[in-house]
Design a protein around this motif. Sequence first.
Motif, PDB file in Angstrom:
ATOM      1  N   ILE A  20       0.823  -1.201   0.000  1.00 10.06           N
ATOM      2  CA  ILE A  20       0.000   0.000   0.000  1.00 10.06           C
ATOM      3  C   ILE A  20       0.864   1.261   0.000  1.00 10.06           C
ATOM      4  O   ILE A  20       0.450   2.302  -0.455  1.00 10.06           O
ATOM      5  N   VAL A  21       2.109   1.152   0.491  1.00  4.83           N
ATOM      6  CA  VAL A  21       3.012   2.293   0.561  1.00  4.83           C
ATOM      7  C   VAL A  21       4.183   2.066  -0.391  1.00  4.83           C
ATOM      8  O   VAL A  21       4.818   1.020  -0.362  1.00  4.83           O
ATOM      9  N   LYS A  41      -0.869   4.293   9.370  1.00  4.98           N
ATOM     10  CA  LYS A  41      -0.763   2.880   9.004  1.00  4.98           C
ATOM     11  C   LYS A  41      -0.961   1.995  10.229  1.00  4.98           C
ATOM     12  O   LYS A  41      -1.597   0.936  10.149  1.00  4.98           O
ATOM     13  N   ALA A  42      -0.453   2.418  11.387  1.00  6.95           N
ATOM     14  CA  ALA A  42      -0.639   1.647  12.625  1.00  6.95           C
ATOM     15  C   ALA A  42      -2.123   1.605  13.000  1.00  6.95           C
ATOM     16  O   ALA A  42      -2.635   0.559  13.409  1.00  6.95           O
ATOM     17  N   ASP A  77      -9.186   2.996   6.025  1.00 10.18           N
ATOM     18  CA  ASP A  77      -8.599   2.705   4.724  1.00 10.18           C
ATOM     19  C   ASP A  77      -8.652   3.943   3.831  1.00 10.18           C
ATOM     20  O   ASP A  77      -7.671   4.284   3.183  1.00 10.18           O
ATOM     21  N   ALA A  78      -9.784   4.621   3.829  1.00 13.10           N
ATOM     22  CA  ALA A  78      -9.927   5.834   3.020  1.00 13.10           C
ATOM     23  C   ALA A  78      -8.972   6.923   3.509  1.00 13.10           C
ATOM     24  O   ALA A  78      -8.357   7.632   2.700  1.00 13.10           O
ATOM     25  N   GLU A  79      -8.823   7.051   4.826  1.00  8.53           N
ATOM     26  CA  GLU A  79      -7.928   8.063   5.396  1.00  8.53           C
ATOM     27  C   GLU A  79      -6.481   7.790   5.011  1.00  8.53           C
ATOM     28  O   GLU A  79      -5.753   8.706   4.611  1.00  8.53           O
ATOM     29  N   LEU A  80      -6.056   6.535   5.101  1.00 12.17           N
ATOM     30  CA  LEU A  80      -4.681   6.180   4.749  1.00 12.17           C
ATOM     31  C   LEU A  80      -4.424   6.418   3.263  1.00 12.17           C
ATOM     32  O   LEU A  80      -3.418   7.018   2.885  1.00 12.17           O
ATOM     33  N   LYS A  81      -5.337   5.976   2.418  1.00 12.59           N
ATOM     34  CA  LYS A  81      -5.145   6.154   0.972  1.00 12.59           C
ATOM     35  C   LYS A  81      -5.137   7.626   0.586  1.00 12.59           C
ATOM     36  O   LYS A  81      -4.364   8.044  -0.271  1.00 12.59           O
ATOM     37  N   GLY A  91       1.232   2.852  -2.996  1.00 10.26           N
ATOM     38  CA  GLY A  91       1.840   1.728  -3.707  1.00 10.26           C
ATOM     39  C   GLY A  91       0.922   1.183  -4.772  1.00 10.26           C
ATOM     40  O   GLY A  91      -0.202   1.624  -4.969  1.00 10.26           O
ATOM     41  N   LYS A  92       1.413   0.164  -5.452  1.00  7.21           N
ATOM     42  CA  LYS A  92       0.646  -0.438  -6.551  1.00  7.21           C
ATOM     43  C   LYS A  92      -0.244  -1.541  -6.047  1.00  7.21           C
ATOM     44  O   LYS A  92      -0.100  -2.145  -5.093  1.00  7.21           O
TER      45      LYS A  92
END
Length: 92
Positions: A20-21, A41-42, A77-81, A91-92
Amino acid sequence: MNLELSIRAMWEHRAISEGIVDLEVFKTLDDKTKKQIADTKASWDRAWDAMYVPMGKDGSSQRKEYEKRGKHFKAMDAELKKLLKKHKALGK
């Protein structure tokens, strides 16, 4: 523990690198941004771990808890992305 050591420890234990990163971009960011991404991420990891609850039957309190945790995970998930897209480190 200083930030550089904690980030190095995360890389070695693959806490950050789950696809993801983008680590190459992540390495070029400033320390404040790295810490913000690592903290988010944590939180994402804690929300993901909380998803391991049996689904339960329709209308049961167990199902309601499952759905509540699912909404929380989707929000994390939305916040991290969003954060990763902002810094072009998704990330891909």
